[in-house]
Design an enzyme around this catalytic site. Structure first.
Site, mmCIF file in Angstrom:
data_model
loop_
_atom_site.group_PDB
_atom_site.id
_atom_site.type_symbol
_atom_site.label_atom_id
_atom_site.label_comp_id
_atom_site.label_asym_id
_atom_site.label_seq_id
_atom_site.Cartn_x
_atom_site.Cartn_y
_atom_site.Cartn_z
ATOM 1 N N ASP A 79 0.832 -1.196 0.000
ATOM 2 C CA ASP A 79 0.000 0.000 0.000
ATOM 3 C C ASP A 79 0.873 1.255 0.000
ATOM 4 O O ASP A 79 2.054 1.202 0.319
ATOM 5 C CB ASP A 79 -0.883 0.008 1.253
ATOM 6 C CG ASP A 79 -2.027 -0.980 1.135
ATOM 7 O OD1 ASP A 79 -2.259 -1.492 0.025
ATOM 8 O OD2 ASP A 79 -2.694 -1.229 2.159
ATOM 9 N N MET A 83 -8.394 7.517 9.990
ATOM 10 C CA MET A 83 -8.849 8.273 8.823
ATOM 11 C C MET A 83 -9.882 9.331 9.209
ATOM 12 O O MET A 83 -11.010 9.341 8.710
ATOM 13 C CB MET A 83 -9.433 7.306 7.778
ATOM 14 C CG MET A 83 -8.392 6.381 7.166
ATOM 15 S SD MET A 83 -9.096 5.006 6.207
ATOM 16 C CE MET A 83 -9.446 3.807 7.498
ATOM 17 N N LYS A 143 -4.142 2.702 -3.518
ATOM 18 C CA LYS A 143 -5.214 3.433 -4.188
ATOM 19 C C LYS A 143 -5.210 4.839 -3.598
ATOM 20 O O LYS A 143 -5.736 5.082 -2.521
ATOM 21 C CB LYS A 143 -6.556 2.739 -3.956
ATOM 22 C CG LYS A 143 -6.561 1.302 -4.465
ATOM 23 C CD LYS A 143 -7.911 0.632 -4.324
ATOM 24 C CE LYS A 143 -8.197 0.115 -2.945
ATOM 25 N NZ LYS A 143 -7.372 -0.991 -2.480
#
Lengths: 257, 257
Positions: A45, A178, A67
């Site tokens: 990642d 997040m 991503k």
């Protein structure tokens, strides 16, 4: 220092879902270290640190499958099919994720795909950012007299949507992954859920990297804080009132601030 | 394999609050390994495995300061004063705890005591049993579509008292530490809180040791399970209904069972 005992080599044709921890080599597990140092293929990642990636063998195939910021240049289906194809080609494949691989990631889909394809795999846990932030701040996640539960939550479920912080009341220490950059909204939502304006907030940014930062404030002052660079994990330390009594203050005391 | 980079030696006069992880060397962090291998004094809990303790230097002072099964032969105050005294005598002192040092332990009191005594200390996080159990079972703690939160709780707050599972509803995966042996009561309390009889339950015992066991059932069948030997961690996998829709089943699928 002697090499770690019990660090078995990797097996060709196998996928390892590995937690890289928050970023520093210090917080890698021994097993993750051994697997990373001997795998022939790494799919990682965005958030995995350069320091951790530096463990890869010189001839290993290393591919960033992150991503970025919701821009899905690489789909989950592509990642799944690469893992499977590399393993079937005889690679020992590390699927490397920041923190722990089974918390807030897409491991469920990857496990389902590997199972369907009959590719053998192993899951190697990692130190999640919340534990690293707590350790750095030296603030226990639970107290004996004060709050005795910890909730790991995220404000960002998928690109473009937030589930907010609905239903998150101050009965547990909150570790928020997040969180996004709207600190005022977080403070407002938690306040509406009964969190005191005096709640201790910890904001940790880029843990395990050179630009690592750790800030602290009370909930009342969170909206005025300049958002720190991602990745960020936030902690909110509630103190239960129900238990009452002595000890809660000293239980909650960290010594960094 | 080369020795890990960045593994600084310990400093005399300093205390290290170290998470030993669930028990195997594989799940120690690199930093914990380095500190354990070079400290001159180790004060450890009962649950720390022999394998981890075997890292201690041959001449290190190793002392079990565990409080067995509520029988407090050693008080917290004694542990605090030993840590401080050994550090002031010039030892590098590891205070070694199973799992992560800041979750469900007495770290708060130890940090307060060290701070009051002006003894320098460092906290080194560890892999908590819940993450190790999830990895072993290959069951993600969160799904993208199903539950997106994880609650770490304990049923046993202090000797002789339980806080039960009051208020724990199926909106988060539940990781339950120190569940005790009354599995029927756990099933009954969760059922009363809205958990479905079909909830997947995972029971992990003695993780990281040779007698490690992992069992699975649905909540309805939990009362009939023979309690496993301590230490046990239990996981309860709720699936949110609110999100609805496809993907939840495959999200939740583990491949061990």
């Amino acid at each position: 220092m002697t090499p770690p005992a019990g660090a078995a080599a990797v097996t060709p044709g196998t996928v390892y879902l590995v937690g890289a921890g928050p970023g520093s080599l210090d917080l890698l597990t021994m097993r993750a270290y051994a697997v990373l140092s001997s795998a022939s293929c790494l799919l990682h990642d965005d958030l995995v640190s350069a320091e951790v990636l530096s463990l890869a063998l010189p001839h290993a195939l290393v591919r960033n499958v992150g991503k970025r910021c919701g821009k899905k240049t690489i789909t989950q289906e592509e990642i799944n099919s690469w893992m499977i194809q590399y393993a079937k080609d005889g690679h020992s494949v590390v699927r490397l994720k920041s923190g722990d691989p089974l918390l807030f990631g897409r491991a469920a889909e990857e496990i389902a795909a590997l199972t369907d394809a009959a590719v053998p795999f192993e899951v190697i846990p990692g130190v999640s950012a919340g534990f690293a932030a707590a350790a750095l701040a030296r603030l226990p996640l639970t107290g004996r007299i004060s709050n005795s539960r910890v909730l790991f939550a995220t404000r960002h479920l998928s690109a473009g949507s937030t589930n907010g912080l609905a239903g998150i009341t101050p009965e547990a220490t909150l570790v928020l992954y997040m969180p996004g950059r709207d600190y005022a909204a977080i403070a407002s939502e938690l306040g509406a859920n009964g969190w005191s304006a005096e709640t201790t907030c910890l904001v940790a940014s880029a843990l395990g990297t050179e630009s690592q930062r750790l800030e602290s404030c009370v909930l009342r002052d969170l909206p005025a804080m300049t958002p720190l660079p991602a990745p960020v994990v936030m902690m909110f330390y509630a103190v239960e009132n129900s238990g009452g009594g002595s000890g809660a203050d000293s239980d909650r005391r960290g010594s960094m601030f």
